[in-house]
Scaffold this active site. Structure first.
Site, PDB file in Angstrom:
ATOM      1  CB  ILE A  13      -1.164  -0.077   1.270  1.00 52.49           C
ATOM      2  CG1 ILE A  13      -2.139   1.145   0.897  1.00 52.49           C
ATOM      3  CG2 ILE A  13      -0.376   0.470   2.630  1.00 52.49           C
ATOM      4  CD1 ILE A  13      -3.111   0.479  -0.225  1.00 52.49           C
ATOM      5  CE  LYS A  91      -7.719  -1.852   6.423  1.00 46.04           C
ATOM      6  NZ  LYS A  91      -7.593  -2.816   5.521  1.00 46.04           N
ATOM      7  CG  ASP A 169      -6.348  -6.059   6.500  1.00 45.07           C
ATOM      8  OD1 ASP A 169      -5.706  -5.376   7.200  1.00 45.07           O
ATOM      9  OD2 ASP A 169      -6.133  -6.077   5.170  1.00 45.07           O
TER      10      ASP A 169
END
Ligand code: NAP
Length: 306
Positions: A13, A91, A169
Site C-alpha cells: 500500500i 487502517k 482486515d
C-alpha cells in the site's frame, strides 16, 4: 510550508498509494522511508527503523505515514508522537482499542497531529450516502464483501496471524463505510468466524447487528463473483446501494453521478488540513465494531488454507 514525510513500512500500500499520493500533493514531500529489509527502489534515504532515521536526519521530517501491519504500529506511533511528529495511521489504526486510545491521548497531550485514515471513507459514494441517510431510520442493512485472498494478499503471512485480522482486515473497510454513513452506531449481536485449520485468523466472517435484517458477510474464498457492496433500506422507503467499495451509488434504482475514485488523494488532502490546523482526527468506531465481534464470535474451523 511543505510537510516533509517519511513512510514507515514500505510494502504494497505504501508503494501503490502513499508514495504516489505524497508526490502528487503540493503540501507534501517524501523525505525518507523506513523499511527493515531495505527498499532498493526508493529514491529517498531508507532506514531500518524510525530511531535510526531520527538519528541520521534530526529535524529532517515533519510527519510520518504508518503503513506497517497493525501489530507494530503502536510502538512506532508512540516514538513519532514523542518526537513531535505528525502521524497518519493506515487502517486499521492499531491492533487493539487500548492502543488507539493511548495514541489519541498522547497526541492530545503532546499537541501533535494524529490522523487515523480509513481509506474507504474517502470513496466517492460515502459523503452523499451519509447526507441522504443522516435523518433516516434504517430498516435493513446488508454488507456483502467477498474477494479472492490469493489475488489481493499474496505472500502476506502476517494477515493470518492472530493480530493480522484475516478477512476482517478487508471487512473493516466496509465497517468504516457504515460507520460514516449510518445515522446511529451499530451493535454486534452475533458473529461467526470461519478459521482455516492451519491458521489463526478468519477466512470468512458473518456478523448480525441489532435490528431485524442487519447483517454482514465477509468472505475471502470468492473467486468469480467478487463484491464490495453495501445495501441500505430506510423506514421511509429509500433504497441505497453502494457498490465497488463505494465507487458507485445507486439511490432508488438510479445511478448517481459521483466524483472520481481517488481515496488516497482525499486522505492526503485531509492530512494536509490536519497538519495545518494541528488536530487529532480519530474515528475508532470501525475498530470497535470489529473488537465487539471478536469478543462474542463463535469460531468454526474450516479447510486448511494453503
Ligand atoms: P505489506 O505489503 O505486507 O507491507 C507491510 C510493510 O511493512 C512491509 O514492507 C514490511 O516490511 C513493513 N514492516 C513490517 N514491520 C515493520 C516495522 N517494524 N517497521 C517498519 N516496517 C515494517 O502490507 P500492505 O498490504 O501494504 O498493508 C499494510 C497496511 O496497509 C495494513 O494495515 C493493511 O490493512 C493496509 N492496507 C492495505 C491495502 C492493500 O490493498 N494491500 C489497502 C489499504 C490498506 P518487510 O516485508 O520487509 O517485513
Amino acid at each position: 510550508m511543505t510537510v516533509r514525510m517519511a513512510i514507515i513500512g514500505y510494502g504494497k500500500i505504501a508503494r501503490t498509494e502513499h508514495a504516489p499520493a505524497i508526490a502528487r500533493h503540493p503540501a507534501f514531500e517524501l523525505a525518507a522511508v523506513v523499511a527493515p529489509n531495505g527498499a532498493p527502489d526508493s529514491e529517498v534515504p531508507v532506514f531500518p527503523t524510525l530511531t535510526e532515521l531520527l538519528d541520521a536526519m534530526p529535524d529532517g521530517i515533519d510527519a510520518v505515514s504508518l503503513c506497517t501491519p497493525p501489530r507494530v504500529r503502536h510502538a512506532i506511533a508512540v516514538e513519532a508522537i514523542e518526537a513531535g511528529l505528525g502521524v497518519m495511521l493506515e487502517k486499521p489504526p492499531a491492533a487493539t482499542l487500548s492502543e488507539l486510545e493511548d495514541l489519541e491521548a498522547r497526541a492530545r497531550r503532546n499537541g501533535t497531529t494524529l490522523y487515523a485514515a480509513w481509506h474507504s471513507q474517502h470513496a466517492p459514494a460515502v459523503k452523499p450516502a451519509a447526507m441522504l441517510l443522516h435523518s433516516e431510520v434504517i430498516s435493513r442493512l446488508a454488507i456483502d464483501w467477498r474477494e479472492d485472498v490469493r489475488k489481493w494478499h499474496p505472500g502476506q503471512d502476517w494477515i493470518w496471524e492472530p493480530d493480522g485480522f484475516g478477512v476482517l482486515d478487508t471487512g473493516i473497510n466496509a465497517l468504516s463505510i457504515v460507520s460514516a454513513i449510518l445515522p446511529r452506531p451499530l451493535f454486534v449481536d452475533e458473529a461467526e468466524f470461519f478459521i482455516p485449520a492451519n491458521r489463526q485468523a478468519p477466512i470468512a466472517a458473518h456478523l448480525r447487528f441489532r435490528g431485524s435484517d442487519h447483517a454482514a458477510r465477509f468472505d475471502w474464498r470468492e473467486q468469480s463473483n467478487e463484491a464490495w457492496n453495501i445495501s441500505v433500506d430506510t423506514a421511509s422507503g429509500r433504497r441505497l446501494s453502494l457498490q465497488g467499495g463505494g465507487a458507485r451509488l445507486i439511490v432508488d434504482g438510479e445511478e448517481q453521478i459521483l466524483g472520481p475514485f481517488a481515496e488516497y488523494a482525499s486522505i492526503y488532502a485531509r492530512f494536509a488540513d490536519c497538519m495545518a490546523a494541528n488536530v487529532v482526527d480519530v474515528d475508532s468506531q470501525p475498530l470497535r465494531i470489529l473488537a465487539d465481534a471478536a469478543l462474542i464470535a463463535r469460531r468454526t474451523t474450516t479447510a486448511p488454507y494453503i
